[in-house]
Design an enzyme around this catalytic site. Structure first.
Site: not given
Length: 382
Positions: A93, A268
């Site tokens: 991320d 996720d």
């Protein structure tokens, strides 16, 4: 990275992500769940143990790995794969969500975000360009653009301004990614809060810039489930069909099923690992709270249908005992089980799509848990 779409069943999609890495070609079968390895480890697990649960791709956290151990240590090892000894694909991320989570410790400007380092208190700055540089050093197979995660609740005007700035940051992310000569994949992140028209503008802007995949961000931040479902139903059909779709930070097993039902390919969440450490274990018909005294002398396995190391070898009474004594092995065995539960669920989902019986699977999934199937939000309006 290439995305191959094999089959659909309703809105559900069966495909794969294909990565060319120095060690060879790796496929990630989709829909896929990515375990979270915040600090370069899935808590308590070796890479071999994580792989044994069926995981084919991990998520690493740019923000935390930037603060510790830092880019220099990462470069000395080669990249994050070498550092943590996971030589399969990694998605990182961008740090946007972690910065959003800092609340009052941060100041957002057009240039980027100034914030107080939560470790030592010093003032530091993260921008789209810096995020791309950190992720380049991490060697991420999928890089995420740097965006502002719009909070919930947010007014239309705030969500609009936030989304427009995220689009400008998306362009800056793309430009720096290209300047670095990064040959890996870059995903855009669709923002716009719970407002359909803003989500549409965000997606159109991202498609104009051009990305290898599209994530839906800014959900699972406190909004009602109905809003999350409505936004997914609205935006997923508009995402280019030849690109993977990633729902960030989600979620519970039901959320994965509902996401796939609306066309999502990737997920996720820290839930399977965090819940494992807190004694909340996912099983075929719901949840076992292993700290409950009723399991003290229960000689049955956690889930008779599960093929994980924990379920094949240990009883609920043993897991209860380990938890009661604060033994590290308890957290590890719980984590192995929860991660395997998630990967088994994804495998069942993929098989149901292949067999074109995904709607039947959804009904069976909720029936096992004694819950009703949630309605489709936009279908109700027509």
């Amino acid at each position: 990275m290439k995305y191959e779409l094999d089959k659909t069943s309703g809105n559900a999609r069966r495909g794969r992500l294909v990565f060319e890495r120095p060690q060879g070609t790796f496929s990630v079968e989709t829909p896929a769940f990515m375990p979270v390895g915040t600090y370069g480890t899935v808590k308590g697990m070796t890479p071999e143990e994580v792989r044994a649960t069926g995981a084919e791709i991990l998520l690493g956290n740019t923000f935390h790995l930037w603060l510790r151990p830092g880019q220099e240590v990462m470069r000395k090892h080669g990249d994050l794969h070498d550092f943590m000894q996971w030589h399969r694909p990694i998605l990182t991320d961008s740090g946007g969500f972690q910065v959003f989570s800092l609340g009052k410790l941060r100041k957002i400007t057009e240039e980027g975000v100034k914030f107080q380092n939560p470790i030592n208190g010093e003032r530091i700055f993260l921008s789209p360009e810096k995020s791309m540089e950190i992720q380049y050093d991490l060697g991420s197979d999928i890089v995420m653009i740097f965006d502002e995660c719009t909070p919930y609740p947010a007014t239309f005007d705030y969500a609009k301004k936030s989304m427009e700035m995220s689009l400008r940051w998306a362009k800056r992310s793309r430009d720096r990614f290209d300047e670095l000569g990064n040959k890996n994949a870059l995903f855009g992140i669709i923002q716009g809060g719970v407002f359909e028209e803003l989500r549409k503008v965000s997606l159109e802007g991202l498609v104009n810039i051009g990305f290898d995949g599209y994530a839906v961000g800014g959900l699972a931040v406190g909004e009602p489930k109905e809003d999350m479902h409505r936004i997914l139903e609205y935006i997923c059909p508009q995402i280019p069909a030849d690109k993977p779709r990633y729902l960030m930070g989600v979620g519970k097993p039901e959320d994965l099923v509902e996401g796939v039902r609306r066309g999502i390919d990737m997920f996720d969440c820290v839930m399977p690992t965090r819940n494992a450490r807190n004694g909340h274990l996912f099983v075929t018909d719901g949840i076992v709270k292993i700290r409950n005294a009723k399991y003290r002398d229960d000689t049955s396995p956690l889930d008779p249908e599960c093929d994980c190391y924990t379920c094949k070898n240990y009883t609920k009474a043993y897991l209860y005992h380990l938890d009661k004594c604060g033994e590290i092995l308890g957290a590890r065995l719980n984590t192995i089980h929860n991660l395997r539960y998630y990967q088994r669920l994804m495998a069942e989902i993929r098989q149901a799509i292949e067999d074109d019986r995904f709607d039947d699977f959804v009904v069976e999934f909720y029936a096992r848990m004694g819950k009703p199937v949630p309605p489709l939000q936009l279908a109700d309006k027509s």
